[in-house]
Design a protein around this motif. Structure first.
Motif, PDB file in Angstrom:
ATOM      1  N   ASP A 641      38.443   0.905 -30.673  1.00 44.45           N
ATOM      2  CA  ASP A 641      37.673   0.056 -30.304  1.00 44.45           C
ATOM      3  C   ASP A 641      36.454   0.377 -31.508  1.00 44.45           C
ATOM      4  O   ASP A 641      35.233  -0.195 -31.042  1.00 44.45           O
ATOM      5  N   ASN A 642      36.486   0.931 -32.499  1.00 35.97           N
ATOM      6  CA  ASN A 642      35.168   1.231 -33.333  1.00 35.97           C
ATOM      7  C   ASN A 642      35.311   0.268 -34.573  1.00 35.97           C
ATOM      8  O   ASN A 642      36.144   0.035 -35.287  1.00 35.97           O
ATOM      9  N   PHE A 643      33.886  -0.231 -34.925  1.00 39.76           N
ATOM     10  CA  PHE A 643      33.958  -0.950 -36.104  1.00 39.76           C
ATOM     11  C   PHE A 643      34.064  -0.390 -37.370  1.00 39.76           C
ATOM     12  O   PHE A 643      34.631  -0.985 -38.136  1.00 39.76           O
ATOM     13  N   SER A 644      34.056   0.995 -37.521  1.00 42.01           N
ATOM     14  CA  SER A 644      34.142   1.576 -38.606  1.00 42.01           C
ATOM     15  C   SER A 644      35.965   1.692 -39.016  1.00 42.01           C
ATOM     16  O   SER A 644      36.139   1.573 -39.956  1.00 42.01           O
ATOM     17  N   SER A 645      36.653   1.490 -37.978  1.00 43.34           N
ATOM     18  CA  SER A 645      38.085   1.393 -38.126  1.00 43.34           C
ATOM     19  C   SER A 645      38.453   0.041 -38.778  1.00 43.34           C
ATOM     20  O   SER A 645      39.305  -0.374 -39.668  1.00 43.34           O
ATOM     21  N   ILE A 646      37.523  -1.138 -38.262  1.00 45.53           N
ATOM     22  CA  ILE A 646      37.492  -2.447 -39.126  1.00 45.53           C
ATOM     23  C   ILE A 646      37.373  -2.289 -40.654  1.00 45.53           C
ATOM     24  O   ILE A 646      38.105  -2.971 -41.288  1.00 45.53           O
ATOM     25  N   GLU A 647      36.348  -1.501 -41.000  1.00 49.01           N
ATOM     26  CA  GLU A 647      36.010  -1.095 -42.523  1.00 49.01           C
ATOM     27  C   GLU A 647      37.007  -0.717 -43.063  1.00 49.01           C
ATOM     28  O   GLU A 647      37.412  -0.907 -44.150  1.00 49.01           O
ATOM     29  N   LYS A 648      38.009   0.430 -42.199  1.00 43.15           N
ATOM     30  CA  LYS A 648      39.130   1.067 -43.322  1.00 43.15           C
ATOM     31  C   LYS A 648      40.139  -0.006 -43.347  1.00 43.15           C
ATOM     32  O   LYS A 648      40.768  -0.137 -44.232  1.00 43.15           O
ATOM     33  N   ALA A 649      40.378  -1.106 -42.365  1.00 44.65           N
ATOM     34  CA  ALA A 649      41.275  -1.926 -42.458  1.00 44.65           C
ATOM     35  C   ALA A 649      41.008  -2.977 -43.711  1.00 44.65           C
ATOM     36  O   ALA A 649      41.651  -3.154 -44.438  1.00 44.65           O
ATOM     37  N   ILE A 650      39.762  -3.348 -43.963  1.00 43.79           N
ATOM     38  CA  ILE A 650      39.389  -4.113 -44.878  1.00 43.79           C
ATOM     39  C   ILE A 650      39.560  -3.243 -46.260  1.00 43.79           C
ATOM     40  O   ILE A 650      40.038  -3.835 -47.279  1.00 43.79           O
ATOM     41  N   LEU A 651      39.255  -2.035 -46.337  1.00 45.35           N
ATOM     42  CA  LEU A 651      39.376  -1.207 -47.477  1.00 45.35           C
ATOM     43  C   LEU A 651      40.775  -1.105 -47.880  1.00 45.35           C
ATOM     44  O   LEU A 651      41.320  -1.393 -48.968  1.00 45.35           O
ATOM     45  N   TYR A 652      41.883  -0.946 -46.740  1.00 43.47           N
ATOM     46  CA  TYR A 652      43.159  -0.817 -47.125  1.00 43.47           C
ATOM     47  C   TYR A 652      43.688  -2.158 -47.515  1.00 43.47           C
ATOM     48  O   TYR A 652      44.706  -2.352 -48.225  1.00 43.47           O
ATOM     49  N   GLY A 653      43.168  -3.003 -47.026  1.00 47.61           N
ATOM     50  CA  GLY A 653      43.654  -4.608 -47.521  1.00 47.61           C
ATOM     51  C   GLY A 653      43.205  -4.885 -48.988  1.00 47.61           C
ATOM     52  O   GLY A 653      44.038  -5.309 -49.785  1.00 47.61           O
ATOM     53  N   ARG A 654      42.194  -4.384 -49.271  1.00 46.41           N
ATOM     54  CA  ARG A 654      41.549  -4.716 -50.566  1.00 46.41           C
ATOM     55  C   ARG A 654      42.374  -3.890 -51.650  1.00 46.41           C
ATOM     56  O   ARG A 654      42.579  -4.120 -52.639  1.00 46.41           O
ATOM     57  N   THR A 655      42.622  -2.565 -51.263  1.00 48.44           N
ATOM     58  CA  THR A 655      43.564  -1.492 -52.080  1.00 48.44           C
ATOM     59  C   THR A 655      44.771  -2.200 -52.164  1.00 48.44           C
ATOM     60  O   THR A 655      45.351  -2.180 -53.351  1.00 48.44           O
ATOM     61  N   MET A 656      45.403  -2.880 -51.174  1.00 48.98           N
ATOM     62  CA  MET A 656      46.758  -3.609 -51.319  1.00 48.98           C
ATOM     63  C   MET A 656      46.799  -4.659 -52.148  1.00 48.98           C
ATOM     64  O   MET A 656      47.537  -4.840 -53.129  1.00 48.98           O
TER      65      MET A 656
END
Length: 867
Positions: A641-656
């Motif tokens: 439930d953490n906004f910081s995990s959303i940031e990680k998802a964005i980073l992984y998406g950009r990496t992809m």
């Protein structure tokens, strides 16, 4: 009044007339259907055309059996990996959901008796008995009793709602979730008890309507749009290239004078030209691209699971990397999702953040005033019962390690919260004397206080209240919920009081969420907080979270939003930061407006109210503690439930997405170099430069292995300092195209120089044509392998961060070994012969030069700056 339930006959009649309470579930597509749907992918369709052509050529004797088989394997792997991965994720989610639904029951009165039935068996007219902890099974009105209901599943807020019987001639609005007479399916009773008359069941309930809405189809992802464009460009290139090659072969025949004597000769000549054209065009198609996207999605999904991010719908991850606007829920995402005691102040406004360090006498008064005078209790290290405020107070005592000192044995009398007095009280016996502790609304309690207890535990006269009032107003402006605690030395709560303390309670902003919001905003992503809370609270939270920072930033209420036309809202949207008192329809409208402006839209949420917007958004982030409907609607579940995990998802998406672009630079360089070499070679006099089997080996090695190499690229923080890539921007940029052309032209030049440029050809000595073509094949494979280092970064240094991608080293070494084996032991099958050590060194040097050439290009174009 005696309440009566339904008879068995009435139940059947009601079910026939109004339907079942079961919610409609659209089952997920079976695996075979997902695989068939995958064949609609533009890149897969190009491969299918290439496969058909190769099959026809095979039956005509113009192609080897392994050529169509190789393309078929690429299609099956590319389509199968993504389909199987998504099917497995959906299967896990469905199993968990079915397990939860099987446990859902309701207590109803039927045939004069109270019985427990499955939620799906509830019908309109049923009389449901509700107690604390029960989930309301259908929409209806309270017939008797007083319920405290947690409606967070529908409105996302922690504050409970009162539900009471409708007075005579009273009215209510079912769209207003804060009305006191109508209760909703999916909400939870957290206090009181009563009877509910069911008015609406199944899909007709608010919960059901929202659950059904989330099962609608969504639009294409940004990557699908970009790959669709690329497929059209490759198709166009293929058509033009095929016609050009056929025309060139015919032109060469006419110029050379070797014109066929009969019709059969012309047919054979045209078929040979078509065969060459098809072979080259098949090489031009990046077969590995669909495979790469599938591998990347699955690989990154597994990595993200370790970071508390569950990718339920495989395309959600790549979409997260393209986000340009994110509508975020407040409660539980930006805030902790639970009330906490933030500050404690004495009557002279001496402030404390915890109980340690407070005078023992004052600490005793505080513990008794908020611990004994409390409906919540501590059991086995957990707080149970009570409302959200009582649980916050008890958690504060637990965190201060004083919960064990609560003594309920001394209690003589306890008065629960009185809505008229706006307080609750408890009377205890202390040293043979009765003392009553009162907690409640500060404005009611402080006006009765004549004394206060200071930080030293001494009782002093309270003569000046202005500074205390100013402190309370300031705390309220920070969106604090205030609670005063007082005492009186008698057995009742009447008369003058002595103020013990004022407590500031709030749903705190997550500390890590502030940093994550800053990172996301630095990445060029607009963050808008959408909450059901009142505007003052929302604005205070938004300021603390770093969302409201500029004068141009806008905060609107739902009512203000409704007054704006779509065109007006489109002008405001770039400056919008907060929407308060939000309704489910507001969230869906915001998503629609943003998508019409061509934003790539993200939405976070945990309640049923968030589900339609989660579904309609380009990527929906559902919270792990949220409702099953929200998780079903979301593409990605944030388990913590953490906004910081959303940031990680964005980073992984950009990496992809970066990995896909890197792969395309690498693969298109291979393809363009192969096309140019095979096209120009025959024009210079060599009928065969690279054989069909050599081209096939190049394709298979580079497509499959390169997908693994680039699929393992590390997630770099620098990607979060770049602006979002527009939804309709081509996946191939001008700089990428320049890099492909420069490297491909150099590789073509050195390869053809081995055959046609005497200064280079003579370096290999007096050798036959097969030897030179073996050297050309070796040089081609090594050059494109070295070019992989160029493709993996836009910086001048092609070797940076290589230590974080061991797979890249392994793949590149594997390709070097493979091409050595091919050339040395290929023989007649590969139309090759072994090379001398001197020849290998010449090939390596010429191949390696592709790296410094691209470094020079990067330095000239942007001085090594990031993309």
């Amino acid at each position: 009044m005696k309440l009566e339930g339904l008879s068995s006959k009435q139940v059947e009649e009601s079910r026939r007339e109004h339907g079942s309470n079961a919610l409609t579930q659209i089952p997920p597509d079976p695996l075979w259907k997902k695989i068939l749907e995958g064949f609609k992918d533009p890149m897969i369709m190009i491969l299918m055309v290439a496969l058909v052509i190769q099959v026809v050529l095979f039956f005509m004797g113009q192609a080897e059996w392994f050529e169509p088989v190789g393309i078929l394997i690429a299609i099956l792997i590319a389509n199968g990996v993504a389909s199987i991965s998504e099917s497995k994720q959906e299967g896990k989610a469905s199993a968990l959901k079915a397990e939860e639904e099987a446990k859902e029951t309701a207590k109803v009165i039927r045939d004069g008796a109270l019985m427990e039935i499955h939620v799906n068996d509830v019908v309109v007219g049923d009389l449901v008995y509700l107690q604390a902890g029960d989930k309301i099974p259908a929409d209806g009105t309270v017939e008797e009793g007083h319920l405290k209901v947690d409606q967070a599943a529908l409105n996302g807020e922690t504050e409970e709602a009162d539900k009471i019987p409708l007075p005579e001639n009273g009215t209510y609005d079912t769209k207003d979730l804060l009305n006191s007479y109508y209760a909703y399916r999916g909400t939870v009773v957290c206090g009181g008890e009563g009877y509910l008359r069911v008015r609406v069941v199944g899909d007709s309930t608010l919960f059901g309507a929202l659950a059904l809405e989330v099962q609608e189809e969504t639009r294409e992802t940004p990557l699908q749009v970009k790959l669709g464009k690329l497929a059209k460009q490759i198709s166009t290139f293929g058509y033009i290239g095929a016609i050009t090659i056929i025309a060139a072969v015919l032109l060469k025949t006419l110029i050379s004078g070797a014109v066929p004597d009969d019709v059969y000769g012309w047919i054979r000549l045209i078929m040979d030209a078509i065969t060459v054209a098809v072979t080259v065009i098949v090489c031009a198609v990046p077969e590995g691209l669909p495979m790469l996207t599938s591998i990347l999605l699955s690989f990154q999904s597994m990595k993200m699971a370790k970071d508390n991010v569950l990718v339920r719908k495989i395309n959600g991850l790549e979409t997260a990397g393209s986000l340009s606007i994110l509508f975020s829920d407040k409660t539980g995402t930006i805030t902790e999702g639970k009330l906490s005691v933030v500050e404690l102040a004495t009557g002279n406004v001496t402030k404390f953040s915890k109980l340690s360090g407070i005078n023992p006498s004052l600490r005793y008064d505080i513990v008794t005033g908020i611990g004994v005078n409390n409906s919540a209790t501590v059991s086995q290290g957990s707080v149970i019962g009570g409302n959200s405020t009582d649980r916050a107070l008890m958690s504060f005592l637990m965190d201060s390690q004083v919960a064990d000192s609560i003594r309920r044995d001394d209690v003589k009398n306890f008065n629960a919260f009185d809505s008229n007095k706006k307080c609750s009280s408890v009377t205890i016996t202390r040293n043979g004397q009765s003392v009553t502790y009162i907690k409640g609304a500060p404005e009611k309690i402080i006006e009765r206080c004549t004394h206060y207890v200071d930080e030293n535990g001494e009782t002093k006269e309270l003569t000046e209240k202005n500074y205390l009032t100013s402190y309370i107003d300031a705390q309220a402006g920070r969106s604090m919920r205030l609670l005063a605690v007082a005492k009186v030395n008698r057995a009742t709560d009447e008369g003058d009081l002595t103020l013990v303390c004022v407590l500031s309670i709030r749903d705190n902003v997550r500390k890590e969420a502030v940093d994550a919001i800053r990172e996301v905003r630095n990445a060029g992503i607009q963050v808008v907080m959408v909450t059901g809370d009142r505007k003052e609270t929302a604005v205070a939270i938004a300021k603390e979270a770093g969302l409201l920072t500029d004068q141009d930033d806008v905060a609107l209420t739902s009512a203000e939003l409704a007054e704006k036309s779509d065109d007006e809202l489109k002008k405001i949207l770039p400056h919008l930061r907060v929407v308060s008192r939000a309704l489910p329809t507001d969230k869906s409208r915001l998503v629609r407006i943003a998508q019409e402006l061509d934003y790539v839209v993200g939405m976070t949420g945990d309640g049923v109210n968030d589900s339609p917007a989660l579904k309609k958004a380009d990527v929906g982030f559902a919270m792990g503690s949220g409702t099953e409907v929200a998780k079903e609607a979301g593409d990605i579940t944030i388990l913590d439930d953490n906004f910081s995990s959303i940031e990680k998802a964005i980073l992984y998406g950009r990496t992809m997405f970066k990995s896909i672009r890197k792969f395309l630079i690498f693969q298109l360089t291979v393809n363009v170099a192969a096309v140019l070499t095979c096209f120009i070679g025959p024009l210079l006099g060599a009928n065969v430069v690279l054989s069909v089997i050599q081209l096939l080996l190049i394709n298979l090695a580079m497509d499959t292995l390169a997908a693994i190499a680039f699929g393992s690229e590390p997630a770099l923080r620098e990607y979060m300092r770049e602006k979002p890539i527009p939804r309709n921007e081509s996946i191939i940029t001008k700089e990428m195209l320049t890099q492909v052309l420069v490297s491909a032209v150099y590789i073509t030049f050195i390869c053809l120089s081995i055959l046609f440029f005497p200064p280079i050809r003579d370096l290999f000595g007096d050798v036959d044509n097969t030897y030179l073509r073996s050297a050309l094949f070796a040089t081609f494979m090594m050059a494109i392998t070295f070019n992989g280092f160029n493709a993996r970064t836009s910086h001048i240094n092609p070797f940076e961060h290589l230590g974080r991608n061991k797979n890249f080293w392994l793949v590149m070494l594997s390709i070097f070994l493979m091409q050595f084996v091919f050339v040395t032991f290929g023989g007649e099958v590969l139309d090759a012969e072994p090379l001398s050590l001197q020849a290998w060194l010449i090939c390596i040097v010429m191949s390696f030069l592709v790296i410094p050439i691209d470094m020079i290009r990067k330095a000239i174009m942007h001085g090594g700056k990031k993309e």
